[in-house]
Design a protein around this motif. Structure first.
Motif, mmCIF file in Angstrom:
data_model
loop_
_atom_site.group_PDB
_atom_site.id
_atom_site.type_symbol
_atom_site.label_atom_id
_atom_site.label_comp_id
_atom_site.label_asym_id
_atom_site.label_seq_id
_atom_site.Cartn_x
_atom_site.Cartn_y
_atom_site.Cartn_z
ATOM 1 N N GLU A 376 0.822 -1.205 0.000
ATOM 2 C CA GLU A 376 0.000 0.000 0.000
ATOM 3 C C GLU A 376 0.863 1.265 0.000
ATOM 4 O OE1 GLU A 376 -3.218 0.370 -0.301
ATOM 5 O OE2 GLU A 376 -3.568 -1.790 -0.454
ATOM 6 N N LEU A 377 2.006 1.217 0.661
ATOM 7 C CA LEU A 377 2.888 2.384 0.691
ATOM 8 C C LEU A 377 3.656 2.546 -0.619
ATOM 9 C CD1 LEU A 377 4.366 2.121 4.301
ATOM 10 C CD2 LEU A 377 2.671 3.759 3.479
ATOM 11 N N ARG A 378 4.004 1.419 -1.208
ATOM 12 C CA ARG A 378 4.824 1.491 -2.416
ATOM 13 C C ARG A 378 4.066 2.169 -3.571
ATOM 14 N NH1 ARG A 378 5.689 -3.449 -2.885
ATOM 15 N NH2 ARG A 378 7.595 -3.544 -1.628
ATOM 16 N N THR A 379 2.772 1.911 -3.708
ATOM 17 C CA THR A 379 2.000 2.452 -4.852
ATOM 18 C C THR A 379 1.941 3.984 -4.828
ATOM 19 O OG1 THR A 379 0.676 0.443 -4.984
ATOM 20 C CG2 THR A 379 -0.240 2.424 -6.012
ATOM 21 N N PRO A 380 1.502 4.648 -3.746
ATOM 22 C CA PRO A 380 1.476 6.126 -3.757
ATOM 23 C C PRO A 380 2.873 6.738 -3.803
ATOM 24 C CG PRO A 380 0.874 5.284 -1.607
ATOM 25 C CD PRO A 380 0.899 4.118 -2.519
ATOM 26 N N LEU A 381 3.832 6.076 -3.153
ATOM 27 C CA LEU A 381 5.186 6.617 -3.185
ATOM 28 C C LEU A 381 5.741 6.609 -4.608
ATOM 29 C CD1 LEU A 381 6.809 5.110 0.045
ATOM 30 C CD2 LEU A 381 6.321 7.512 -0.440
ATOM 31 N N THR A 382 5.429 5.554 -5.334
ATOM 32 C CA THR A 382 5.919 5.472 -6.717
ATOM 33 C C THR A 382 5.305 6.601 -7.559
ATOM 34 O OG1 THR A 382 6.157 3.080 -6.524
ATOM 35 C CG2 THR A 382 6.064 3.999 -8.748
#
Length: 434
Positions: A376-382
């Motif tokens: 979940e964190l990786r998607t918005p951070l990307t």
């Protein structure tokens, strides 16, 4: 054997053994003395007769005169006197008629005759076939002027000696009976005094052996029996104290085992189950016959049995994780087995079963949670990183498009903020639960 009987036997032996020794000694010494006195007496008589015969006897004297002389001497002395010539022929006997002398057997082989012939006198004690009684024979050699004419023999029956010895023995036996009567009276008196405290001590000891630790000895005899009674009372008090301490320790141990959330199994030195607590008892279908069985019969796992054997043999602790099916439920246990010792020797082992099923499930949930949060964190951070890099490189000149990128970055930033807030809320809830 009862105390009274033992006391009586002791007194009996105290009297009987000295009496027996005295009786044997007195009988032996008395018989020896009487025989010696008898021998000396008839030896003197024989010597006197020898003197008379040597003075009056001549080779030409007829044998009937010799026999007459012998018979007169026998009547005068009241004893049997025999004259035997140098060939062993009886020429005169104070108790045998003259006409019967020729029927008397040759006496040259008689031991007293042979001994008198070789020395000067002879002695023999034997059974007389003529008179049918035991006799003492003393023979004295008659040899005037060194010419051996024969022997004069004096014989006395030993019946009087035996009779006197028997009378003495009867007297000793009567004294023994008197002593026995006194012993019986003494035994009754002593038993009344000694047997009562002994019986009380015996009863108290039996009560203590049956488990009645309240029993006490109340004997007051002011002797060793009273000391023994006090020792028994002290022993009973000490045993009662130790039993009470052991009972308290046992109750404490049982309370601890009942209060434990972990299962506990105690194995003895032979590798058999000595005890399991209620938790472990209920986990494995309530098997009430676990005591006395081997661990593998209850925990059907070879690795667990090997661990128990290893601890008993080497003394080194053993740990393992073991999935087990209990009441149709799969559970995971962290098992620790340690050695029990007594006086530096292996007395057994104890195994503690710690249920880590929930811990394993929580660990799995945490792993899944971390994986999901990471995704979940990786998607918005990307997305934020991509739009931010585009803006930083100045590749977008259109202001409206740049604002669109900024709104997208803000959207994903808000999403990250929401995720972080959720994580903080979960952390606070976990802290409050702990």
């Amino acid at each position: 054997m009862k105390f009274k009987r033992k006391l009586f036997v002791s007194y009996l032996l105290i009297v009987f053994i000295p009496f027996l020794a005295a009786e044997l000694y007195i009988s032996s010494v008395l018989e020896s003395r009487l025989l010696q006195q008898t021998e000396n007496h008839i030896f003197k008589e024989a010597c006197l007769l020898k003197t008379i015969i040597e003075k009056d006897y001549k080779n030409s004297t007829p044998s009937y005169e010799i026999n007459s002389l012998i018979r007169k001497m026998g009547r005068a002395l009241g004893e049997r006197i025999t004259f035997i010539n140098n060939r062993g022929t009886v020429l005169g006997d104070s108790e045998i008629a003259p006409e019967e002398l020729k029927n008397i057997e040759d006496h040259s082989s008689r031991p007293e005759f042979i001994q008198a012939f070789r020395t000067s006198h002879g002695l023999a004690i034997r059974y007389s076939t003529t008179l049918k009684i035991n006799m003492m024979y003393v023979a004295v050699k008659i040899a005037p002027q060194d010419k051996f004419l024969g022997v004069i023999r004096v014989a006395v029956p030993l019946i009087d000696v035996k009779k006197f010895i028997k009378q003495t023995e009867y007297g000793l036996f009567a004294a023994f009976l008197v002593c026995m009567a006194l012993i019986l009276i003494l035994n009754i008196a002593a038993s009344a005094r000694l047997s009562k405290p002994v019986e009380e001590i015996t009863r108290t000891a039996q009560e203590i052996s049956r488990g009645n630790l309240q029993a006490r000895v109340y004997t007051r005899t002011r002797d060793e029996l009273e000391t023994l009674g006090r020792s028994i009372n002290l022993m009973a008090s000490e045993i009662q104290k130790r039993v009470s301490e052991i009972s308290e320790e046992k109750e404490t141990l049982q309370a601890i085992l009942r209060g434990m959330s972990d299962g506990v199994m105690v194995i003895d030195g032979d590798g058999k189950i000595a005890l399991i607590n209620r938790v472990l008892h209920d986990l494995f279908h309530g098997d009430v016959s676990a005591t006395g069985k081997t661990p593998v019969e209850i925990i059907r796992n070879a690795d667990f049995q090997d661990g128990v054997t290893q601890v008993l043999d080497t003394g080194k602790p053993f740990k393992m994780e073991l999935p087990l099916t209990t009441a149709d439920t799969e559970r995971i246990f962290d098992i620790t087995i340690v050695r029990l010792t007594h006086q530096d020797k292996t007395a057994g082992a104890v195994a503690v079963f710690h249920d880590i099923t929930d811990l394993k499930r929580i660990e799995k949930v945490r792993r899944d949670f971390v994986a999901n949060v990471s995704h979940e964190l990786r998607t918005p951070l990307t997305s934020i990183k991509g739009y931010a890099e585009t803006l930083c490189h100045g590749e977008i000149e259109d202001l409206s498009r740049a604002k669109s990128f900024a709104r997208i970055i803000l959207k994903h930033a808000n999403r990250l903020s929401s995720l972080v807030n959720d994580l903080l809320s979960l952390s606070q809830l976990e802290s409050q639960r702990t």
